[in-house]
Write an enzyme that holds these catalytic residues in place. Structure first.
Site, PDB file in Angstrom:
ATOM      1  N   THR A 173       0.897  -1.156   0.000  1.00  0.00           N
ATOM      2  CA  THR A 173       0.000   0.000   0.000  1.00  0.00           C
ATOM      3  C   THR A 173       0.935   1.206   0.000  1.00  0.00           C
ATOM      4  O   THR A 173       2.022   1.145   0.605  1.00  0.00           O
ATOM      5  CB  THR A 173      -0.926   0.051   1.230  1.00  0.00           C
ATOM      6  OG1 THR A 173      -0.113   0.107   2.402  1.00  0.00           O
ATOM      7  CG2 THR A 173      -1.823  -1.186   1.310  1.00  0.00           C
ATOM      8  N   HIS A 174       0.564   2.253  -0.687  1.00  0.00           N
ATOM      9  CA  HIS A 174       1.436   3.435  -0.845  1.00  0.00           C
ATOM     10  C   HIS A 174       2.791   3.054  -1.448  1.00  0.00           C
ATOM     11  O   HIS A 174       3.779   3.745  -1.221  1.00  0.00           O
ATOM     12  CB  HIS A 174       1.644   4.161   0.492  1.00  0.00           C
ATOM     13  CG  HIS A 174       0.390   4.346   1.278  1.00  0.00           C
ATOM     14  ND1 HIS A 174      -0.438   5.432   1.127  1.00  0.00           N
ATOM     15  CD2 HIS A 174      -0.217   3.544   2.195  1.00  0.00           C
ATOM     16  CE1 HIS A 174      -1.483   5.310   1.928  1.00  0.00           C
ATOM     17  NE2 HIS A 174      -1.377   4.176   2.579  1.00  0.00           N
ATOM     18  N   SER A 295      18.188  -0.236 -26.404  1.00  0.00           N
ATOM     19  CA  SER A 295      18.465   1.175 -26.608  1.00  0.00           C
ATOM     20  C   SER A 295      19.526   1.309 -27.687  1.00  0.00           C
ATOM     21  O   SER A 295      20.432   0.479 -27.776  1.00  0.00           O
ATOM     22  CB  SER A 295      18.964   1.792 -25.305  1.00  0.00           C
ATOM     23  OG  SER A 295      19.682   2.978 -25.574  1.00  0.00           O
ATOM     24  N   LYS A 301      20.571  -1.873 -22.004  1.00  0.00           N
ATOM     25  CA  LYS A 301      19.133  -1.662 -21.762  1.00  0.00           C
ATOM     26  C   LYS A 301      18.235  -2.737 -22.369  1.00  0.00           C
ATOM     27  O   LYS A 301      18.481  -3.232 -23.460  1.00  0.00           O
ATOM     28  CB  LYS A 301      18.693  -0.307 -22.341  1.00  0.00           C
ATOM     29  CG  LYS A 301      19.226   0.889 -21.604  1.00  0.00           C
ATOM     30  CD  LYS A 301      18.688   1.044 -20.192  1.00  0.00           C
ATOM     31  CE  LYS A 301      17.268   1.544 -20.176  1.00  0.00           C
ATOM     32  NZ  LYS A 301      17.154   2.911 -20.685  1.00  0.00           N
ATOM     33  N   ASN A 303      14.152  -2.538 -22.596  1.00  0.00           N
ATOM     34  CA  ASN A 303      13.039  -1.670 -22.221  1.00  0.00           C
ATOM     35  C   ASN A 303      11.683  -2.364 -22.373  1.00  0.00           C
ATOM     36  O   ASN A 303      11.437  -3.012 -23.384  1.00  0.00           O
ATOM     37  CB  ASN A 303      13.052  -0.400 -23.083  1.00  0.00           C
ATOM     38  CG  ASN A 303      14.313   0.420 -22.871  1.00  0.00           C
ATOM     39  OD1 ASN A 303      14.868   0.438 -21.774  1.00  0.00           O
ATOM     40  ND2 ASN A 303      14.771   1.075 -23.927  1.00  0.00           N
ATOM     41  N   GLU A 308       4.705  -0.096 -21.552  1.00  0.00           N
ATOM     42  CA  GLU A 308       4.752   1.377 -21.619  1.00  0.00           C
ATOM     43  C   GLU A 308       3.761   1.909 -22.641  1.00  0.00           C
ATOM     44  O   GLU A 308       3.085   2.917 -22.417  1.00  0.00           O
ATOM     45  CB  GLU A 308       6.163   1.849 -21.977  1.00  0.00           C
ATOM     46  CG  GLU A 308       7.149   1.668 -20.838  1.00  0.00           C
ATOM     47  CD  GLU A 308       8.574   1.993 -21.267  1.00  0.00           C
ATOM     48  OE1 GLU A 308       9.154   2.902 -20.680  1.00  0.00           O
ATOM     49  OE2 GLU A 308       9.100   1.348 -22.187  1.00  0.00           O
ATOM     50  N   TYR A 335     -30.621  14.382 -36.262  1.00  0.00           N
ATOM     51  CA  TYR A 335     -29.290  14.158 -36.830  1.00  0.00           C
ATOM     52  C   TYR A 335     -28.609  15.473 -37.194  1.00  0.00           C
ATOM     53  O   TYR A 335     -29.234  16.398 -37.727  1.00  0.00           O
ATOM     54  CB  TYR A 335     -29.388  13.275 -38.089  1.00  0.00           C
ATOM     55  CG  TYR A 335     -28.033  13.081 -38.750  1.00  0.00           C
ATOM     56  CD1 TYR A 335     -27.172  12.072 -38.316  1.00  0.00           C
ATOM     57  CD2 TYR A 335     -27.591  13.940 -39.756  1.00  0.00           C
ATOM     58  CE1 TYR A 335     -25.913  11.913 -38.894  1.00  0.00           C
ATOM     59  CE2 TYR A 335     -26.332  13.784 -40.337  1.00  0.00           C
ATOM     60  CZ  TYR A 335     -25.499  12.773 -39.900  1.00  0.00           C
ATOM     61  OH  TYR A 335     -24.264  12.622 -40.458  1.00  0.00           O
ATOM     62  N   GLN A 340     -20.966  12.511 -37.961  1.00  0.00           N
ATOM     63  CA  GLN A 340     -20.016  11.812 -38.831  1.00  0.00           C
ATOM     64  C   GLN A 340     -18.654  11.681 -38.138  1.00  0.00           C
ATOM     65  O   GLN A 340     -17.879  10.783 -38.441  1.00  0.00           O
ATOM     66  CB  GLN A 340     -19.878  12.576 -40.145  1.00  0.00           C
ATOM     67  CG  GLN A 340     -18.980  11.915 -41.151  1.00  0.00           C
ATOM     68  CD  GLN A 340     -19.134  12.548 -42.532  1.00  0.00           C
ATOM     69  OE1 GLN A 340     -20.131  12.342 -43.210  1.00  0.00           O
ATOM     70  NE2 GLN A 340     -18.160  13.341 -42.931  1.00  0.00           N
TER      71      GLN A 340
END
Ligand code: ARG
Length: 475
Positions: A173-174, A295, A301, A303, A308, A335, A340
């Site tokens: 929590t937190h 990377s 790296k 990633n 993401e 309408y 559209q």
């Protein structure tokens, strides 16, 4: 379907003279080229073509059954539309910007093919109820695909949860270590979310699945139509009961996009966790290489691009929801051409969600878990402090006092740089004389997990049972 954007086709319409547009009879000059580009929707609504054809065939059959047009005309219309469907499927259909939208493109082609019978198709109908019907048919099929996608993702999560029904990790929590949980239990939280998401789409489907046709432009039609027949042919659960509402509201599309936003929100949270857990600081999990990139400058790296992007695309779907809500808010009945603009946000929402669900189900199968690191993290954060307090309560101490006593013991352990379970019995007894040798069973991670043995709790037996129930619900 012709992949080329119809914006490039504007020249190919040179053969049409200005009076050939289906509504140009009352105009004195042709529409400006720029305005044509601005108002045309064919570049994106051609995607509705098969549903437009399906709706037109159902409409024509009803017109025939009601003696509004001849059965010969119905036959010609059906045959012509089926041929057009084949042309579209084969990528041989030429979409013309001058013909504005999917509806007029198909109708013009039909008339070129079969003559006057093609011109009778639009009897008792308007593009206003036609487009609302097309969008609903399309969205119904997308909704069904999304429900399947949600189920598949749940099954993928359940497989991972099953493999880790007793794998210890710190629950947070937190983002601070709180209490031990199992990794399986943590994953089951997402299964619950996705289950509710599926229910939301099932529910939205009921309101999507109503027939607008028959509303015509806005007020209904003077022909003796049979709306129920069309509804039945197209598999709708019923008809939209007010013609003005039928052609104008897009609440069903907004509702769909809201349900999609909630799925994305749930997956964005999971993505945030995958990103944290796969970072070397946590090192709880490894995401299979096929979902990651390197990377171009930092050789070390790896990633987590997919999670993401899911997090990023969530913002995009929220944007579509906001766009659709805003699109509707200022429109007087019935309408308006504003509507559209419903298509691109809606199409992109569906595309984004469908591919996200598919890739996510596969990605979860490619997760490997570093149990040692998870366990280590759980044992470092005094995750069993609550268990010690509960232990004291069972020995007769009021909970608030127990909370205070354990807080003092934790402070002492922090100063000594050890865990609670590393303190000797004598040391623990200085904080509470009622503590005895049996306390050490309570201070272990397994003891803590097993004690939370009720429905919804993290005890491994409960996790196993929850997995069985979840699988049963998906069947
Ligand atoms: N392309 C239009 C749309 O998507 C079809 C309906 C047009 N109706 C009209 N009266 N201009 O909403």
């Amino acid at each position: 379907m012709n992949a080329s954007n119809s914006n490039n086709n504007s020249q190919s319409s040179g053969s049409l003279n200005k009076k050939q547009s289906s509504w140009s009879g009352r105009f004195n000059e042709p529409v400006a080229e720029l305005v044509k580009k601005y108002t045309a929707s064919v570049s994106f609504d051609q995607r509705l073509a098969m549903f437009d054809i399906q709706g037109s065939i159902a409409h024509a059959q009803m017109l025939g059954a009601q003696n509004i047009i001849s059965l010969d005309d119905v036959k010609a219309i059906e045959q012509g539309l089926n041929e057009i469907a084949q042309e579209i499927e084969a990528g041989q259909f030429e979409w013309l910007l001058d013909l504005e939208d999917v509806h007029l493109n198909i109708e013009k082609r039909l008339t070129d093919k079969i003559g006057d019978a093609g011109k009778r198709l639009h009897t008792g109908r308007s593009r206003n109820d036609q487009v609302a019907t097309d969008v609903r048919l399309w969205l119904r099929s997308i909704t069904d695909q999304i429900i399947v996608g949600l189920n598949k993702l749940q099954l993928s999560l359940l497989d991972l949860a099953e493999a880790h029904y007793d794998t210890v990790m710190p629950g947070f929590t937190h983002l601070q270590v709180a209490q031990p949980v199992t990794f399986g239990h943590h994953l089951l939280a997402y299964v619950e979310m996705l289950k509710r998401d599926g229910e939301r789409f099932q529910d939205a489907r009921k309101r999507i699945n109503r027939l607008p046709l028959g509303a015509a432009a806005l007020a209904g039609t003077s022909y003796p139509i049979n709306r129920e027949m069309v509804a039945e042919t197209l598999g709708f659960d019923g008809v939209c009961e007010n013609s003005l509402d039928a052609v104008s509201d897009r609440d069903f599309a907004i509702e769909f996009t809201f349900a999609a936003s909630l799925v994305m929100m749930h997956l964005s949270r999971l993505s945030e966790e995958l990103i944290l857990w796969s970072s070397p600081r946590f090192a709880f999990i490894d995401i299979a290489d096929r979902f990651c990139t390197g990377s171009s400058i930092m050789p070390q790296k790896k990633n987590p691009d997919v999670p993401e992007l899911v997090r990023g695309k969530t913002g995009r779907v929220y944007g579509h929801l906001t766009a659709l809500l805003t699109l509707m808010k200022g429109q007087p009945l019935a309408y308006n051409k504003d509507n559209q603009e419903d298509k691109e946000p809606l199409f992109d929402t569906a595309d984004t969600l469908l591919i996200t669900l598919e890739i996510y189900a596969d990605m979860m199968r490619g997760i490997t878990v570093n149990k040692d690191n998870m366990r280590q993290a759980a044992s470092e954060g005094f995750a069993t402090a609550t268990d010690l307090a509960d232990y004291l309560v069972k020995k007769g101490m009021p909970f608030r006092d127990a909370h205070e006593v354990v807080a003092l013991a934790v402070r002492h352990a922090v100063e000594q740089k050890v865990d609670l379970s590393d303190l000797s019995l004598a040391t623990l007894q200085q904080f509470a004389p009622s503590i005895s040798e049996d306390v050490f069973a309570v201070l272990t991670l397994e003891g803590s997990l097993q004690s939370r043995n009720h429905i919804g709790g993290t005890a491994p037996v409960q996790v196993k049972a929850a997995i069985v129930r979840a699988r049963e619900a998906i069947k």
